[in-house]
Design an enzyme around this catalytic site. Structure first.
Site, PDB file in Angstrom:
ATOM      1  N   LYS A 132       0.815  -1.209   0.000  1.00  0.00           N
ATOM      2  CA  LYS A 132       0.000   0.000   0.000  1.00  0.00           C
ATOM      3  C   LYS A 132       0.859   1.274   0.000  1.00  0.00           C
ATOM      4  O   LYS A 132       2.071   1.222   0.287  1.00  0.00           O
ATOM      5  CB  LYS A 132      -0.922  -0.035   1.226  1.00  0.00           C
ATOM      6  CG  LYS A 132      -1.979  -1.164   1.183  1.00  0.00           C
ATOM      7  CD  LYS A 132      -2.793  -1.158   2.480  1.00  0.00           C
ATOM      8  CE  LYS A 132      -3.948  -2.142   2.448  1.00  0.00           C
ATOM      9  NZ  LYS A 132      -4.715  -2.112   3.725  1.00  0.00           N
TER      10      LYS A 132
ATOM     11  N   TYR B 120     -12.495  -2.554  -2.632  1.00  0.00           N
ATOM     12  CA  TYR B 120     -12.961  -2.510  -1.234  1.00  0.00           C
ATOM     13  C   TYR B 120     -14.486  -2.451  -1.143  1.00  0.00           C
ATOM     14  O   TYR B 120     -15.016  -1.897  -0.176  1.00  0.00           O
ATOM     15  CB  TYR B 120     -12.331  -1.318  -0.519  1.00  0.00           C
ATOM     16  CG  TYR B 120     -10.908  -1.568  -0.044  1.00  0.00           C
ATOM     17  CD1 TYR B 120     -10.596  -2.662   0.773  1.00  0.00           C
ATOM     18  CD2 TYR B 120      -9.878  -0.697  -0.384  1.00  0.00           C
ATOM     19  CE1 TYR B 120      -9.294  -2.888   1.211  1.00  0.00           C
ATOM     20  CE2 TYR B 120      -8.571  -0.920   0.062  1.00  0.00           C
ATOM     21  CZ  TYR B 120      -8.291  -2.022   0.856  1.00  0.00           C
ATOM     22  OH  TYR B 120      -6.999  -2.237   1.306  1.00  0.00           O
TER      23      TYR B 120
ATOM     24  N   PHE C  27     -14.956   3.939   8.341  1.00  0.00           N
ATOM     25  CA  PHE C  27     -13.590   4.293   7.948  1.00  0.00           C
ATOM     26  C   PHE C  27     -13.396   4.329   6.439  1.00  0.00           C
ATOM     27  O   PHE C  27     -12.281   4.538   5.961  1.00  0.00           O
ATOM     28  CB  PHE C  27     -12.582   3.322   8.583  1.00  0.00           C
ATOM     29  CG  PHE C  27     -12.793   1.863   8.227  1.00  0.00           C
ATOM     30  CD1 PHE C  27     -12.328   1.347   7.024  1.00  0.00           C
ATOM     31  CD2 PHE C  27     -13.455   1.011   9.098  1.00  0.00           C
ATOM     32  CE1 PHE C  27     -12.512   0.009   6.695  1.00  0.00           C
ATOM     33  CE2 PHE C  27     -13.640  -0.334   8.776  1.00  0.00           C
ATOM     34  CZ  PHE C  27     -13.167  -0.830   7.570  1.00  0.00           C
TER      35      PHE C  27
ATOM     36  N   THR D 245      -4.820  -6.900  11.162  1.00  0.00           N
ATOM     37  CA  THR D 245      -5.177  -5.636  10.496  1.00  0.00           C
ATOM     38  C   THR D 245      -4.645  -4.427  11.260  1.00  0.00           C
ATOM     39  O   THR D 245      -4.146  -3.469  10.667  1.00  0.00           O
ATOM     40  CB  THR D 245      -6.721  -5.532  10.396  1.00  0.00           C
ATOM     41  OG1 THR D 245      -7.220  -6.711   9.777  1.00  0.00           O
ATOM     42  CG2 THR D 245      -7.132  -4.307   9.606  1.00  0.00           C
TER      43      THR D 245
ATOM     44  N   ASN E 256      -1.767   0.304   7.076  1.00  0.00           N
ATOM     45  CA  ASN E 256      -1.157  -0.919   7.604  1.00  0.00           C
ATOM     46  C   ASN E 256      -0.306  -1.659   6.569  1.00  0.00           C
ATOM     47  O   ASN E 256      -0.104  -2.857   6.658  1.00  0.00           O
ATOM     48  CB  ASN E 256      -2.239  -1.814   8.213  1.00  0.00           C
ATOM     49  CG  ASN E 256      -3.313  -2.169   7.212  1.00  0.00           C
ATOM     50  OD1 ASN E 256      -3.191  -1.847   6.030  1.00  0.00           O
ATOM     51  ND2 ASN E 256      -4.353  -2.833   7.669  1.00  0.00           N
TER      52      ASN E 256
ATOM     53  N   HIS F 150      -2.087  -5.458   1.866  1.00  0.00           N
ATOM     54  CA  HIS F 150      -3.390  -6.130   1.757  1.00  0.00           C
ATOM     55  C   HIS F 150      -3.138  -7.551   1.291  1.00  0.00           C
ATOM     56  O   HIS F 150      -2.201  -7.789   0.531  1.00  0.00           O
ATOM     57  CB  HIS F 150      -4.271  -5.419   0.720  1.00  0.00           C
ATOM     58  CG  HIS F 150      -5.428  -6.263   0.257  1.00  0.00           C
ATOM     59  ND1 HIS F 150      -6.628  -6.308   0.932  1.00  0.00           N
ATOM     60  CD2 HIS F 150      -5.547  -7.138  -0.784  1.00  0.00           C
ATOM     61  CE1 HIS F 150      -7.436  -7.171   0.312  1.00  0.00           C
ATOM     62  NE2 HIS F 150      -6.805  -7.691  -0.732  1.00  0.00           N
TER      63      HIS F 150
ATOM     64  N   GLU G 276     -10.318 -10.381  -6.864  1.00  0.00           N
ATOM     65  CA  GLU G 276      -9.345  -9.285  -6.793  1.00  0.00           C
ATOM     66  C   GLU G 276      -8.302  -9.372  -7.911  1.00  0.00           C
ATOM     67  O   GLU G 276      -7.919  -8.359  -8.481  1.00  0.00           O
ATOM     68  CB  GLU G 276      -8.662  -9.295  -5.418  1.00  0.00           C
ATOM     69  CG  GLU G 276      -9.623  -8.920  -4.294  1.00  0.00           C
ATOM     70  CD  GLU G 276      -9.080  -9.186  -2.881  1.00  0.00           C
ATOM     71  OE1 GLU G 276      -9.848  -8.983  -1.919  1.00  0.00           O
ATOM     72  OE2 GLU G 276      -7.913  -9.596  -2.741  1.00  0.00           O
TER      73      GLU G 276
HETATM   74  P1  ADP Z   1      -7.660  -6.783   6.210  1.00  0.00           P
HETATM   75  O1  ADP Z   1      -6.888  -5.826   5.317  1.00  0.00           O
HETATM   76  O2  ADP Z   1      -6.817  -7.291   7.347  1.00  0.00           O
HETATM   77  O3  ADP Z   1      -8.340  -7.886   5.443  1.00  0.00           O
HETATM   78  P2  ADP Z   1     -10.276  -5.513   6.455  1.00  0.00           P
HETATM   79  O4  ADP Z   1     -10.661  -6.249   5.227  1.00  0.00           O
HETATM   80  O5  ADP Z   1     -11.159  -5.615   7.642  1.00  0.00           O
HETATM   81  O6  ADP Z   1      -8.796  -5.919   6.925  1.00  0.00           O
HETATM   82  O7  ADP Z   1     -10.149  -3.957   6.127  1.00  0.00           O
HETATM   83  C1  ADP Z   1      -9.620  -3.507   4.910  1.00  0.00           C
HETATM   84  C2  ADP Z   1      -8.700  -2.328   5.178  1.00  0.00           C
HETATM   85  O8  ADP Z   1      -9.463  -1.227   5.702  1.00  0.00           O
HETATM   86  C3  ADP Z   1      -7.631  -2.586   6.259  1.00  0.00           C
HETATM   87  O9  ADP Z   1      -6.499  -3.259   5.770  1.00  0.00           O
HETATM   88  C4  ADP Z   1      -7.313  -1.170   6.697  1.00  0.00           C
HETATM   89  O10 ADP Z   1      -6.474  -0.494   5.757  1.00  0.00           O
HETATM   90  C5  ADP Z   1      -8.704  -0.534   6.702  1.00  0.00           C
HETATM   91  N1  ADP Z   1      -9.393  -0.687   7.994  1.00  0.00           N
HETATM   92  C6  ADP Z   1      -9.965  -1.815   8.481  1.00  0.00           C
HETATM   93  N2  ADP Z   1     -10.539  -1.639   9.683  1.00  0.00           N
HETATM   94  C7  ADP Z   1     -10.327  -0.340   9.990  1.00  0.00           C
HETATM   95  C8  ADP Z   1     -10.683   0.478  11.119  1.00  0.00           C
HETATM   96  N3  ADP Z   1     -11.371  -0.018  12.143  1.00  0.00           N
HETATM   97  N4  ADP Z   1     -10.306   1.773  11.085  1.00  0.00           N
HETATM   98  C9  ADP Z   1      -9.618   2.282  10.041  1.00  0.00           C
HETATM   99  N5  ADP Z   1      -9.257   1.576   8.944  1.00  0.00           N
HETATM  100  C10 ADP Z   1      -9.594   0.276   8.911  1.00  0.00           C
HETATM  101 MG    MG Z   2      -9.903  -7.756   4.019  1.00  0.00          MG
END
Ligand code: ADP
Ligand code: MG
Length: 140
Positions: A12, A52, A60, A94, A115, A118, A129
């Site tokens: 990212k 997404y 968020f 995450t 973070n 992905h 995807e």
């Molecule tokens: P992952 O990437 O671990 O699969 P998710 O699919 O739940 O996590 O979320 C997608 C992305 O959205 C996350 O990687 C992060 O960048 C963002 N995100 C997720 N949860 C939050 C949150 N509670 N607050 C802010 N950003 C978030």
């Molecule tokens: Mg995810």
């Protein structure tokens, strides 16, 4: 029995901006995951929303959209034994604060949104995807 899978990974914007592409790719390749496709791209809102789509109604989402479109990211297809679970394990939780030591998000993640990486969460999302980021198709 072998279980060869594919996973769609994004390095990212926060990680690309801090010159972490090589270190992150090294973590995957070091675990016997093979790169079968790779491209760098600055994402527009349309592509980001497609990727997404499951999060569109989340509080968020706007922050996520702004972040993911702000500068180039690297999209990668990784292939290997149990790739889906393996890559998510290498990435970590995450939330970088909750991520296990040694994981990419623990080492490099900034916060819950920024973070660094992905990865697809199941085979169905992986194929969905991959077709978004590599519409021309990726050879297995
Ligand atoms: P992952 O990437 O671990 O699969 P998710 O699919 O739940 O996590 O979320 C997608 C992305 O959205 C996350 O990687 C992060 O960048 C963002 N995100 C997720 N949860 C939050 C949150 N509670 N607050 C802010 N950003 C978030
Ligand atoms: Mg995810």
């Amino acid at each position: 029995m072998e279980n060869i899978q594919r996973s769609l990974v994004l390095i990212k914007p926060d990680a690309v901006e801090r010159n972490l592409v090589g270190k992150i790719i090294d973590a995957y390749e070091g675990e016997k995951l093979k790169i079968t496709a790779l491209r760098m791209i600055t994402v527009d809102e349309i592509l980001a929303k497609k990727h997404y789509e499951e999060h569109i109604s989340k509080p968020f989402f706007n922050e996520l959209l702004e972040y993911i479109t702000r500068s180039p990211l690297v999209a990668i297809v990784l292939q290997g034994e149990n790739a889906i679970e393996k890559v998510r394990k290498i990435n970590g939780n995450t939330n970088p604060e909750m991520a296990e030591y040694g994981t990419i998000r623990k080492k490099y993640g900034i916060d819950k949104t920024k973070n660094s990486v992905h990865a697809s969460d199941c085979e169905i999302s992986a194929e969905r995807e991959i077709s978004i980021w590599f519409p021309e198709g990726v050879k297995k």
